[in-house]
Design a protein around this motif. Structure first.
Motif, PDB file in Angstrom:
ATOM      1  N   MET A 288       0.837  -1.168   0.000  1.00  0.00           N
ATOM      2  CA  MET A 288       0.000   0.000   0.000  1.00  0.00           C
ATOM      3  C   MET A 288       0.890   1.242   0.000  1.00  0.00           C
ATOM      4  O   MET A 288       1.778   1.364   0.810  1.00  0.00           O
ATOM      5  N   SER A 289       0.609   2.160  -0.944  1.00  0.00           N
ATOM      6  CA  SER A 289       1.418   3.372  -1.006  1.00  0.00           C
ATOM      7  C   SER A 289       0.700   4.520  -0.300  1.00  0.00           C
ATOM      8  O   SER A 289      -0.523   4.599  -0.278  1.00  0.00           O
ATOM      9  N   LEU A 290       1.467   5.402   0.204  1.00  0.00           N
ATOM     10  CA  LEU A 290       0.948   6.543   0.943  1.00  0.00           C
ATOM     11  C   LEU A 290       0.923   7.752   0.020  1.00  0.00           C
ATOM     12  O   LEU A 290       1.927   8.069  -0.624  1.00  0.00           O
ATOM     13  N   ILE A 291      -0.230   8.423  -0.086  1.00  0.00           N
ATOM     14  CA  ILE A 291      -0.365   9.608  -0.923  1.00  0.00           C
ATOM     15  C   ILE A 291      -0.547  10.808  -0.002  1.00  0.00           C
ATOM     16  O   ILE A 291      -1.442  10.822   0.856  1.00  0.00           O
ATOM     17  N   LEU A 292       0.300  11.787  -0.201  1.00  0.00           N
ATOM     18  CA  LEU A 292       0.216  12.984   0.626  1.00  0.00           C
ATOM     19  C   LEU A 292      -0.922  13.877   0.144  1.00  0.00           C
ATOM     20  O   LEU A 292      -1.081  14.117  -1.054  1.00  0.00           O
ATOM     21  N   TYR A 293      -1.687  14.373   1.069  1.00  0.00           N
ATOM     22  CA  TYR A 293      -2.789  15.278   0.757  1.00  0.00           C
ATOM     23  C   TYR A 293      -2.256  16.694   0.697  1.00  0.00           C
ATOM     24  O   TYR A 293      -1.593  17.163   1.626  1.00  0.00           O
ATOM     25  N   ASN A 294      -2.524  17.368  -0.393  1.00  0.00           N
ATOM     26  CA  ASN A 294      -2.079  18.744  -0.555  1.00  0.00           C
ATOM     27  C   ASN A 294      -3.309  19.637  -0.675  1.00  0.00           C
ATOM     28  O   ASN A 294      -3.933  19.703  -1.741  1.00  0.00           O
ATOM     29  N   PRO A 295      -3.679  20.362   0.387  1.00  0.00           N
ATOM     30  CA  PRO A 295      -4.881  21.206   0.326  1.00  0.00           C
ATOM     31  C   PRO A 295      -4.760  22.339  -0.688  1.00  0.00           C
ATOM     32  O   PRO A 295      -5.753  22.777  -1.245  1.00  0.00           O
ATOM     33  N   LEU A 296      -3.549  22.808  -0.957  1.00  0.00           N
ATOM     34  CA  LEU A 296      -3.391  23.888  -1.930  1.00  0.00           C
ATOM     35  C   LEU A 296      -3.744  23.416  -3.337  1.00  0.00           C
ATOM     36  O   LEU A 296      -4.294  24.170  -4.133  1.00  0.00           O
ATOM     37  N   ARG A 297      -3.421  22.179  -3.654  1.00  0.00           N
ATOM     38  CA  ARG A 297      -3.770  21.624  -4.955  1.00  0.00           C
ATOM     39  C   ARG A 297      -5.289  21.543  -5.101  1.00  0.00           C
ATOM     40  O   ARG A 297      -5.838  21.849  -6.163  1.00  0.00           O
ATOM     41  N   GLU A 298      -5.963  21.150  -4.030  1.00  0.00           N
ATOM     42  CA  GLU A 298      -7.429  21.080  -4.060  1.00  0.00           C
ATOM     43  C   GLU A 298      -8.044  22.470  -4.238  1.00  0.00           C
ATOM     44  O   GLU A 298      -8.988  22.647  -4.991  1.00  0.00           O
ATOM     45  N   MET A 299      -7.483  23.464  -3.553  1.00  0.00           N
ATOM     46  CA  MET A 299      -7.987  24.834  -3.688  1.00  0.00           C
ATOM     47  C   MET A 299      -7.752  25.362  -5.098  1.00  0.00           C
ATOM     48  O   MET A 299      -8.604  26.035  -5.665  1.00  0.00           O
ATOM     49  N   ASP A 300      -6.608  25.055  -5.682  1.00  0.00           N
ATOM     50  CA  ASP A 300      -6.307  25.481  -7.038  1.00  0.00           C
ATOM     51  C   ASP A 300      -7.290  24.858  -8.024  1.00  0.00           C
ATOM     52  O   ASP A 300      -7.809  25.523  -8.925  1.00  0.00           O
ATOM     53  N   SER A 301      -7.578  23.597  -7.853  1.00  0.00           N
ATOM     54  CA  SER A 301      -8.538  22.914  -8.710  1.00  0.00           C
ATOM     55  C   SER A 301      -9.936  23.528  -8.562  1.00  0.00           C
ATOM     56  O   SER A 301     -10.640  23.767  -9.551  1.00  0.00           O
ATOM     57  N   PHE A 302     -10.321  23.803  -7.326  1.00  0.00           N
ATOM     58  CA  PHE A 302     -11.631  24.413  -7.067  1.00  0.00           C
ATOM     59  C   PHE A 302     -11.709  25.803  -7.704  1.00  0.00           C
ATOM     60  O   PHE A 302     -12.712  26.166  -8.316  1.00  0.00           O
ATOM     61  N   GLN A 303     -10.641  26.592  -7.595  1.00  0.00           N
ATOM     62  CA  GLN A 303     -10.628  27.925  -8.179  1.00  0.00           C
ATOM     63  C   GLN A 303     -10.752  27.869  -9.704  1.00  0.00           C
ATOM     64  O   GLN A 303     -11.478  28.651 -10.309  1.00  0.00           O
ATOM     65  N   ARG A 304     -10.054  26.934 -10.341  1.00  0.00           N
ATOM     66  CA  ARG A 304     -10.166  26.791 -11.794  1.00  0.00           C
ATOM     67  C   ARG A 304     -11.590  26.433 -12.213  1.00  0.00           C
ATOM     68  O   ARG A 304     -12.112  26.952 -13.191  1.00  0.00           O
ATOM     69  N   GLN A 305     -12.229  25.540 -11.450  1.00  0.00           N
ATOM     70  CA  GLN A 305     -13.607  25.159 -11.760  1.00  0.00           C
ATOM     71  C   GLN A 305     -14.556  26.344 -11.599  1.00  0.00           C
ATOM     72  O   GLN A 305     -15.458  26.552 -12.423  1.00  0.00           O
ATOM     73  N   MET A 306     -14.369  27.131 -10.546  1.00  0.00           N
ATOM     74  CA  MET A 306     -15.224  28.305 -10.333  1.00  0.00           C
ATOM     75  C   MET A 306     -15.006  29.351 -11.436  1.00  0.00           C
ATOM     76  O   MET A 306     -15.960  29.940 -11.934  1.00  0.00           O
ATOM     77  N   ASN A 307     -13.753  29.585 -11.819  1.00  0.00           N
ATOM     78  CA  ASN A 307     -13.469  30.525 -12.905  1.00  0.00           C
ATOM     79  C   ASN A 307     -14.132  30.077 -14.203  1.00  0.00           C
ATOM     80  O   ASN A 307     -14.692  30.892 -14.941  1.00  0.00           O
ATOM     81  N   GLN A 308     -14.069  28.803 -14.480  1.00  0.00           N
ATOM     82  CA  GLN A 308     -14.700  28.272 -15.689  1.00  0.00           C
ATOM     83  C   GLN A 308     -16.212  28.463 -15.632  1.00  0.00           C
ATOM     84  O   GLN A 308     -16.826  28.848 -16.622  1.00  0.00           O
ATOM     85  N   LEU A 309     -16.798  28.229 -14.473  1.00  0.00           N
ATOM     86  CA  LEU A 309     -18.245  28.414 -14.313  1.00  0.00           C
ATOM     87  C   LEU A 309     -18.641  29.862 -14.553  1.00  0.00           C
ATOM     88  O   LEU A 309     -19.573  30.154 -15.298  1.00  0.00           O
ATOM     89  N   PHE A 310     -17.910  30.813 -13.946  1.00  0.00           N
ATOM     90  CA  PHE A 310     -18.236  32.222 -14.136  1.00  0.00           C
ATOM     91  C   PHE A 310     -17.993  32.663 -15.566  1.00  0.00           C
ATOM     92  O   PHE A 310     -18.735  33.486 -16.102  1.00  0.00           O
TER      93      PHE A 310
END
Length: 146
Positions: free
Chosen positions: A1-23
């Motif tokens: 089993m491999s361990l994946i590090l959670y990066n909250p900044l990557r999630e925020m960046d993805s969310f921001q791109r989705q919101m920009n696309q929506l607007f």
């Protein structure tokens, strides 16, 4: 089993791109959204003891392009906002203005004397004074006790 590090900044960046696309899809006209919004002037209706006062926001519309009709219980305002700008040299013009005709019917809460309506057009605001019929005025009558 491999361990994946959670990066909250990557999630925020993805969310921001989705919101920009929506607007961008909602607020920026594109070929996919070819249906034009219809212009409808904003209105404000106030009441005094003698009359109703109706104001409509009509910036950029010539008084010659307005048609105002009053019945006993409603006011109809229609007109046309002309597009006077042209693009030259294969230029691109981006606009948020709405052009074309509009038609707005505003019901009045009481009866008016439609033959006595007064209109004033100043700085893009159309002000209509709609006098109440005599029966609709709030008259104070002293009541006698027996």
């Amino acid at each position: 089993m491999s361990l994946i590090l959670y990066n909250p900044l990557r999630e925020m960046d993805s969310f921001q791109r989705q919101m920009n696309q929506l607007f961008d899809e909602v607020f920026v006209p594109s070929e996919r959204h070819s249906d034009r919004q219809e212009f409808s002037p904003k209105a404000e209706l106030t009441e005094t003891e003698e009359a109703y006062v109706l104001k409509l926001e009509l910036p950029g519309i010539s008084p010659d392009n307005l048609d105002i009709q009053a019945t006993r219980d409603a006011v109809t305002v229609s007109g046309d906002r002309q597009d006077t700008h042209s693009t030259e040299k294969d230029g691109v013009r981006r606009t948020e203005f709405h052009y074309g005709s509009f038609h707005r019917v505003i019901p009045v809460p009481g009866l008016i004397q439609n033959s006595e309506v007064k209109a004033n057009y100043d700085a893009g605001i159309l002000t209509l004074t709609l006098p109440k019929v005599e029966e609709a005025k709030n008259k104070v009558v002293k009541v006698q006790l027996s």
